[in-house]
Design an enzyme around this catalytic site. Structure first.
Site, PDB file in Angstrom:
ATOM      1  N   LYS A 186       0.844  -1.201   0.000  1.00  0.00           N
ATOM      2  CA  LYS A 186       0.000   0.000   0.000  1.00  0.00           C
ATOM      3  C   LYS A 186       0.880   1.252   0.000  1.00  0.00           C
ATOM      4  CE  LYS A 186      -0.263  -0.077   5.061  1.00  0.00           C
ATOM      5  NZ  LYS A 186      -1.103  -0.407   6.232  1.00  0.00           N
TER       6      LYS A 186
ATOM      7  N   TYR B  57      14.568  30.474   7.617  1.00  0.00           N
ATOM      8  CA  TYR B  57      13.442  31.266   8.126  1.00  0.00           C
ATOM      9  C   TYR B  57      13.438  31.284   9.649  1.00  0.00           C
ATOM     10  CZ  TYR B  57      11.549  30.809   3.387  1.00  0.00           C
ATOM     11  OH  TYR B  57      11.365  30.839   2.039  1.00  0.00           O
TER      12      TYR B  57
HETATM   13  C1  PLP Z   1      -0.315  -1.497   6.845  1.00  0.00           C
HETATM   14  C2  PLP Z   1      -0.926  -2.767   7.295  1.00  0.00           C
HETATM   15  C3  PLP Z   1      -0.147  -3.918   7.501  1.00  0.00           C
HETATM   16  C4  PLP Z   1       1.380  -3.902   7.450  1.00  0.00           C
HETATM   17  O1  PLP Z   1       1.888  -3.441   8.684  1.00  0.00           O
HETATM   18  P1  PLP Z   1       3.462  -3.394   8.955  1.00  0.00           P
HETATM   19  O2  PLP Z   1       3.583  -3.055  10.385  1.00  0.00           O
HETATM   20  O3  PLP Z   1       4.029  -2.352   8.054  1.00  0.00           O
HETATM   21  O4  PLP Z   1       4.000  -4.750   8.638  1.00  0.00           O
HETATM   22  C5  PLP Z   1      -0.793  -5.107   7.780  1.00  0.00           C
HETATM   23  N1  PLP Z   1      -2.139  -5.167   7.872  1.00  0.00           N
HETATM   24  C6  PLP Z   1      -2.919  -4.073   7.716  1.00  0.00           C
HETATM   25  C7  PLP Z   1      -4.391  -4.215   7.858  1.00  0.00           C
HETATM   26  C8  PLP Z   1      -2.341  -2.839   7.442  1.00  0.00           C
HETATM   27  O5  PLP Z   1      -3.123  -1.761   7.310  1.00  0.00           O
END
Ligand code: PLP
Length: 408
Positions: A55, A285
């Site tokens: 993702k 800044y």
């Molecule tokens: C993002 C996510 C993962 C992966 O989690 P990590 O800690 O990066 O391994 C697994 N399951 C779900 C539902 C997620 O949203």
């Protein structure tokens, strides 16, 4: 796909054999490291299988090349949040099982069912998914989600039997197949806290109820990276790993190297400009930084528009084997480092600067930046913006790794 190594010293033109000019800024993503990390996770998870969570553009690493590398190294599933992310993988010809788990009422369930994408489902989506399946003339593949305590997605335990009844009703009519039950953990990165045991207990009960209700489950899954790495009793049939795939540690007190993982992303850029300034020179800044003595300032042409957190203070930057600290604030496009009085400013201009990378030679890591910004390494890599080109190296499974694993 470009296969330009990070530094001119390693780069060769495809035909001319002359050094290719390195991009002025890029995130080098070592797919050899991704494959290595998948193999590490596979070994730990066996006999459970590995879902590579890609993702958010593979946490900023590039979803399509990472997905391909992960599958090559033995991951059997891909996981994404949105249906759109799953469709983008299919559009690139990726055929592996894909699960998408975060929907809204505007989600394109028909496109998902048509593309053979598995759908996570908390209950409210069931009618829409069943209608999409009827329209497509094929059953939807659904993973029912139980909220075991995280309080986000998933059916609350007191709704679980009602959700099962509705889902099995559609299943009996041939509109969907309940192929999975899953959940997500809240505390797995803090193994000393007891909540994970309670979540696993609720999960086991939910799985048993689903099986009693006649679901023939292919996969039961609840483990994320921290659980995959620390809780064998959470593995069930599948571990859903994101962060560890990218070589980063989910634990505060354990590094990537402690876990045998290799950070895949190196963020590097060429120093734009260097100049000698007097003692008391204000920087950036608000002039929150002043040189304490005559010094040399180096201009790093990356800023918060590139994903460098503006909230960070004194983040590390490695140039020519020395780690310097950011002086003053991070601006939209640029950041300044104080290189000290004895630096040769002409030698440093145009030199490669590494913001974070493998950490192998004592260089800065995403963990260091997380500390400097008061956040977690997940956010550091994921927020690197599209303005920073991704350069994937070691794309071929049998490619010999580049010297320095692409840390440049
Ligand atoms: C993002 C996510 C993962 C992966 O989690 P990590 O800690 O990066 O391994 C697994 N399951 C779900 C539902 C997620 O949203």
């Amino acid at each position: 796909m470009p296969r330009v190594p990070p530094a001119a010293r390693a780069a060769k033109d495809a035909d001319g054999g002359r050094p290719a000019r390195p991009p002025e800024r890029c995130a080098v993503v070592d797919l050899g490291a991704v494959r290595h990390n998948v193999r590490v996770i596979r070994t730990i998870a066996e006999p459970a299988r590995v879902m590579a969570v890609v993702k958010a553009d593979a946490y900023g690493h590039g979803a399509v090349p990472v997905a391909r590398a992960a599958i090559e190294a033995g991951a059997t599933w891909l996981g994404v949040a949105h249906i759109g992310e799953a469709l983008a993988l299919r559009a690139e010809g990726i055929e592996a099982p894909v699960l998408a788990w975060l929907h809204t009422s505007a989600g394109d369930f028909s496109a998902a069912v048509g593309a053979g994408i598995d759908l996570g489902c908390s209950g409210w989506e069931l009618r829409r998914i069943a209608e999409a399946a009827r329209g497509c003339g094929r059953p939807a593949r659904v993973h029912l989600k139980i909220d075991t305590g995280l309080g986000r997605n998933g059916a609350p335990p007191d709704r679980w039997e009602a959700v099962l009844a509705e889902a099995t009703g559609y299943q009996d009519r041939g509109l969907l197949r309940i192929v999975g039950v899953f959940s997500h953990l809240a505390l797995a990165d803090e193994p000393h806290r007891p909540g994970t045991d309670a979540q696993l207990g609720v999960f086991r009960d939910a799985v048993a109820l689903a099986e009693d209700a006649g679901c023939e489950l292919e996969v039961r899954h609840i483990a994320n990276s921290p659980a995959a790495l620390s809780r064998p009793d959470s593995h069930f049939d599948l571990v859903r790993t994101g962060l560890s795939l990218y070589g980063l540690s989910p634990f505060r007190d354990r590094s990537s190297a402690d876990l045998g993982l290799r950070p895949a992303m190196t963020l590097r850029v060429l120093v734009s400009h260097c100049k000698r300034v007097p003692a008391g020179q204000g920087v950036g800044y608000g002039l929150t930084y002043r040189t304490s003595e005559e010094s040399v300032l180096g201009l790093i042409p990356l800023g918060y528009a590139d994903g460098i957190p503006r909230t960070s203070r004194g983040g590390p930057v490695r140039i020519a084997g020395t780690t310097y600290r950011v002086a003053g604030g991070v601006a939209m496009d640029q950041t300044v480092v104080d290189l000290g009085p004895s630096t040769d400013s002409t030698a440093m201009a145009g030199h490669e600067a590494v913001i974070f990378g493998t950490g192998e030679d004592g260089g800065p890591t995403a963990d260091d930046w997380a500390r400097a910004a008061g956040t977690i390494n997940y956010e550091i890599v994921t927020r690197i913006s599209p303005r920073v080109p991704r350069v994937h190296i070691n794309s071929e499974p049998d490619a010999r790794p580049h010297a320095g694993s692409g840390s440049g």
